[in-house]
Each structure stands twice: as structure tokens, then as C-alpha cells.
Design a protein around this motif. Structure first.
Motif, PDB file in Angstrom:
ATOM      1  N   ALA A  88      14.942  -9.929   1.955  1.00 25.44           N
ATOM      2  CA  ALA A  88      13.683 -10.372   2.561  1.00 25.44           C
ATOM      3  C   ALA A  88      13.001  -9.205   3.274  1.00 25.44           C
ATOM      4  CB  ALA A  88      13.931 -11.524   3.527  1.00 25.44           C
ATOM      5  N   GLU A  89      13.795  -8.402   3.996  1.00 29.48           N
ATOM      6  CA  GLU A  89      13.232  -7.245   4.693  1.00 29.48           C
ATOM      7  C   GLU A  89      12.640  -6.242   3.703  1.00 29.48           C
ATOM      8  OE1 GLU A  89      16.513  -5.787   6.987  1.00 29.48           O
ATOM      9  OE2 GLU A  89      16.486  -7.523   8.334  1.00 29.48           O
ATOM     10  N   ARG A  90      13.335  -6.001   2.616  1.00 27.57           N
ATOM     11  CA  ARG A  90      12.843  -5.048   1.628  1.00 27.57           C
ATOM     12  C   ARG A  90      11.602  -5.569   0.908  1.00 27.57           C
ATOM     13  NH1 ARG A  90      17.021  -3.908   3.868  1.00 27.57           N
ATOM     14  NH2 ARG A  90      17.900  -1.845   3.819  1.00 27.57           N
ATOM     15  N   LEU A  91      11.596  -6.851   0.618  1.00 23.96           N
ATOM     16  CA  LEU A  91      10.416  -7.425  -0.036  1.00 23.96           C
ATOM     17  C   LEU A  91       9.217  -7.424   0.905  1.00 23.96           C
ATOM     18  CD1 LEU A  91      12.092 -10.308  -2.050  1.00 23.96           C
ATOM     19  CD2 LEU A  91      11.106  -8.188  -2.955  1.00 23.96           C
ATOM     20  N   ASP A  92       9.448  -7.661   2.194  1.00 22.58           N
ATOM     21  CA  ASP A  92       8.367  -7.580   3.174  1.00 22.58           C
ATOM     22  C   ASP A  92       7.813  -6.160   3.241  1.00 22.58           C
ATOM     23  OD1 ASP A  92       8.667 -10.266   3.751  1.00 22.58           O
ATOM     24  OD2 ASP A  92       9.754  -9.936   5.632  1.00 22.58           O
ATOM     25  N   ALA A  93       8.709  -5.165   3.216  1.00 23.13           N
ATOM     26  CA  ALA A  93       8.266  -3.766   3.245  1.00 23.13           C
ATOM     27  C   ALA A  93       7.470  -3.425   1.986  1.00 23.13           C
ATOM     28  CB  ALA A  93       9.478  -2.834   3.389  1.00 23.13           C
ATOM     29  N   LEU A  94       7.926  -3.895   0.842  1.00 26.51           N
ATOM     30  CA  LEU A  94       7.201  -3.661  -0.413  1.00 26.51           C
ATOM     31  C   LEU A  94       5.823  -4.300  -0.361  1.00 26.51           C
ATOM     32  CD1 LEU A  94       7.002  -2.682  -3.334  1.00 26.51           C
ATOM     33  CD2 LEU A  94       8.166  -4.802  -4.026  1.00 26.51           C
ATOM     34  N   GLU A  95       5.752  -5.525   0.142  1.00 25.35           N
ATOM     35  CA  GLU A  95       4.465  -6.207   0.252  1.00 25.35           C
ATOM     36  C   GLU A  95       3.511  -5.426   1.163  1.00 25.35           C
ATOM     37  OE1 GLU A  95       2.692 -10.651   1.131  1.00 25.35           O
ATOM     38  OE2 GLU A  95       4.528 -10.049   2.152  1.00 25.35           O
ATOM     39  N   ALA A  96       4.018  -4.941   2.283  1.00 27.02           N
ATOM     40  CA  ALA A  96       3.186  -4.163   3.203  1.00 27.02           C
ATOM     41  C   ALA A  96       2.703  -2.883   2.527  1.00 27.02           C
ATOM     42  CB  ALA A  96       3.976  -3.838   4.474  1.00 27.02           C
ATOM     43  N   ARG A  97       3.566  -2.238   1.778  1.00 23.95           N
ATOM     44  CA  ARG A  97       3.187  -0.999   1.075  1.00 23.95           C
ATOM     45  C   ARG A  97       2.112  -1.284   0.027  1.00 23.95           C
ATOM     46  NH1 ARG A  97       1.912   4.022   0.923  1.00 23.95           N
ATOM     47  NH2 ARG A  97       2.588   5.109  -0.929  1.00 23.95           N
ATOM     48  N   LEU A  98       2.282  -2.354  -0.731  1.00 28.03           N
ATOM     49  CA  LEU A  98       1.286  -2.710  -1.747  1.00 28.03           C
ATOM     50  C   LEU A  98      -0.053  -3.075  -1.110  1.00 28.03           C
ATOM     51  CD1 LEU A  98       3.526  -4.744  -4.215  1.00 28.03           C
ATOM     52  CD2 LEU A  98       2.616  -2.422  -4.536  1.00 28.03           C
ATOM     53  N   ASP A  99      -0.004  -3.783   0.021  1.00 29.89           N
ATOM     54  CA  ASP A  99      -1.244  -4.115   0.736  1.00 29.89           C
ATOM     55  C   ASP A  99      -1.939  -2.848   1.211  1.00 29.89           C
ATOM     56  OD1 ASP A  99      -0.829  -6.809   0.335  1.00 29.89           O
ATOM     57  OD2 ASP A  99      -0.066  -7.195   2.365  1.00 29.89           O
ATOM     58  N   ALA A 100      -1.161  -1.893   1.711  1.00 30.89           N
ATOM     59  CA  ALA A 100      -1.750  -0.624   2.184  1.00 30.89           C
ATOM     60  C   ALA A 100      -2.369   0.142   1.018  1.00 30.89           C
ATOM     61  CB  ALA A 100      -0.676   0.223   2.870  1.00 30.89           C
ATOM     62  N   MET A 101      -1.723   0.096  -0.138  1.00 35.39           N
ATOM     63  CA  MET A 101      -2.261   0.770  -1.324  1.00 35.39           C
ATOM     64  C   MET A 101      -3.570   0.103  -1.753  1.00 35.39           C
ATOM     65  SD  MET A 101       1.257   1.500  -3.406  1.00 35.39           S
ATOM     66  CE  MET A 101       0.456   2.067  -4.897  1.00 35.39           C
ATOM     67  N   ASP A 102      -3.607  -1.228  -1.707  1.00 39.92           N
ATOM     68  CA  ASP A 102      -4.840  -1.950  -2.043  1.00 39.92           C
ATOM     69  C   ASP A 102      -5.966  -1.598  -1.090  1.00 39.92           C
ATOM     70  OD1 ASP A 102      -3.780  -3.223  -4.253  1.00 39.92           O
ATOM     71  OD2 ASP A 102      -3.404  -5.121  -3.208  1.00 39.92           O
ATOM     72  N   ASP A 103      -5.633  -1.497   0.217  1.00 40.09           N
ATOM     73  CA  ASP A 103      -6.631  -1.145   1.222  1.00 40.09           C
ATOM     74  C   ASP A 103      -7.176   0.262   0.972  1.00 40.09           C
ATOM     75  OD1 ASP A 103      -6.270  -3.584   2.402  1.00 40.09           O
ATOM     76  OD2 ASP A 103      -5.010  -2.836   4.047  1.00 40.09           O
ATOM     77  N   MET A 104      -6.277   1.192   0.615  1.00 43.01           N
ATOM     78  CA  MET A 104      -6.713   2.570   0.332  1.00 43.01           C
ATOM     79  C   MET A 104      -7.586   2.606  -0.917  1.00 43.01           C
ATOM     80  SD  MET A 104      -3.242   4.732   1.249  1.00 43.01           S
ATOM     81  CE  MET A 104      -3.618   5.926   0.027  1.00 43.01           C
ATOM     82  N   LYS A 105      -7.221   1.860  -1.919  1.00 35.92           N
ATOM     83  CA  LYS A 105      -7.982   1.829  -3.171  1.00 35.92           C
ATOM     84  C   LYS A 105      -9.351   1.196  -2.934  1.00 35.92           C
ATOM     85  CE  LYS A 105      -7.712   0.430  -7.966  1.00 35.92           C
ATOM     86  NZ  LYS A 105      -6.982  -0.259  -8.986  1.00 35.92           N
ATOM     87  N   GLY A 106      -9.378   0.133  -2.097  1.00 32.96           N
ATOM     88  CA  GLY A 106     -10.645  -0.549  -1.798  1.00 32.96           C
ATOM     89  C   GLY A 106     -11.601   0.332  -1.023  1.00 32.96           C
ATOM     90  N   SER A 107     -11.098   1.210  -0.175  1.00 25.15           N
ATOM     91  CA  SER A 107     -11.970   2.079   0.618  1.00 25.15           C
ATOM     92  C   SER A 107     -12.516   3.237  -0.198  1.00 25.15           C
ATOM     93  CB  SER A 107     -11.225   2.620   1.847  1.00 25.15           C
ATOM     94  OG  SER A 107     -10.145   3.452   1.451  1.00 25.15           O
ATOM     95  N   GLU A 108     -11.869   3.547  -1.347  1.00 24.66           N
ATOM     96  CA  GLU A 108     -12.332   4.623  -2.233  1.00 24.66           C
ATOM     97  C   GLU A 108     -13.492   4.153  -3.108  1.00 24.66           C
ATOM     98  OE1 GLU A 108      -8.954   5.912  -4.444  1.00 24.66           O
ATOM     99  OE2 GLU A 108      -7.969   6.810  -2.715  1.00 24.66           O
ATOM    100  N   ASP A 109     -13.593   2.851  -3.340  1.00 22.65           N
ATOM    101  CA  ASP A 109     -14.620   2.314  -4.255  1.00 22.65           C
ATOM    102  C   ASP A 109     -15.974   2.308  -3.641  1.00 22.65           C
ATOM    103  OD1 ASP A 109     -12.777   1.892  -6.233  1.00 22.65           O
ATOM    104  OD2 ASP A 109     -12.439  -0.205  -5.695  1.00 22.65           O
TER     105      ASP A 109
END
Length: 109
Positions: A88-109
Motif C-alpha cells: 500500500a505504501e509503495r502504491l501510494d508513492a507510485l500514485e504520488a509520482r504519477l500525479d507529479a508527472m501529470d502536473d509537470m506535463k500539464g504545466s508544459e502544455d
């Protein structure tokens, strides 16, 4: 030699028997038909599951009807709890990382 909970659960046919018994009590012949395994083999697996405390048998006329005993599964649940937290901890960390990647990608557009 007595079968332990973990020995019993290691076998796929035994796990299939437990899955069938989750739906309710069944006689040996119904298990044989559902599994497509010879009756002596099903009886061997039922004996191991009984020794491990995972099933109980009761006589019903000339046949024996088997039922799931969920109490021993609590031992397994307790043993698995730290592993569930680990994942659960690792999946939460993965989810946070993916959300951060989405946020970075969204700010580049």
C-alpha cells in the motif's frame, strides 16, 4: 505427518476446493464433478485440508458433506498484514509520482 495451513494452501487443487466451499457446504461427489479430479485425489486433498483445520466434514446419511472453516485463515491474514501495508505504501508513492508527472506535463502544455 500433519498438514499445516501453509502446506495446505500451497496446492492449487486445495485452493480450488476452498473456493468452491466458500459458496457453501458440498459433498465429495460435487467437488469431484466441479474439479474434474478423481474421487481418491479429492479425498486426499480434503484430508489435508481437514488436518490443517481449513474444512470440516459432517455425515449426512451415507455421504460426508464438507464446509469451510474460516477461523484458521485469520492466522494467514495476520501474517499478510505487514505485506499489505508494504505494498500500500509503495502504491501510494507510485500514485504520488504519477500525479507529479501529470502536473509537470500539464504545466508544459
Amino acid at each position: 505427518m500433519s498438514t499445516t495451513l501453509y502446506d495446505a494452501l500451497a496446492d492449487t487443487t486445495r485452493r480450488r476446493i476452498l473456493d468452491l466451499l466458500r459458496q457453501g457446504e458440498l459433498p465429495v461427489n460435487d467437488l469431484v464433478a466441479a474439479l474434474g479430479v478423481a474421487q481418491p485425489n479429492v479425498s486426499k486433498h480434503l484430508r489435508a485440508l481437514t488436518e490443517a483445520g481449513l474444512v470440516r466434514a459432517r455425515p449426512e446419511g451415507r455421504r460426508r458433506v464438507y464446509a469451510l472453516r474460516p477461523e484458521p485463515l485469520r492466522e494467514l491474514d495476520v501474517w499478510l498484514a505487514p505485506y499489505r501495508r508494504f505494498w500500500a505504501e509503495r502504491l501510494d508513492a507510485l500514485e504520488a509520482r504519477l500525479d507529479a508527472m501529470d502536473d509537470m506535463k500539464g504545466s508544459e502544455d
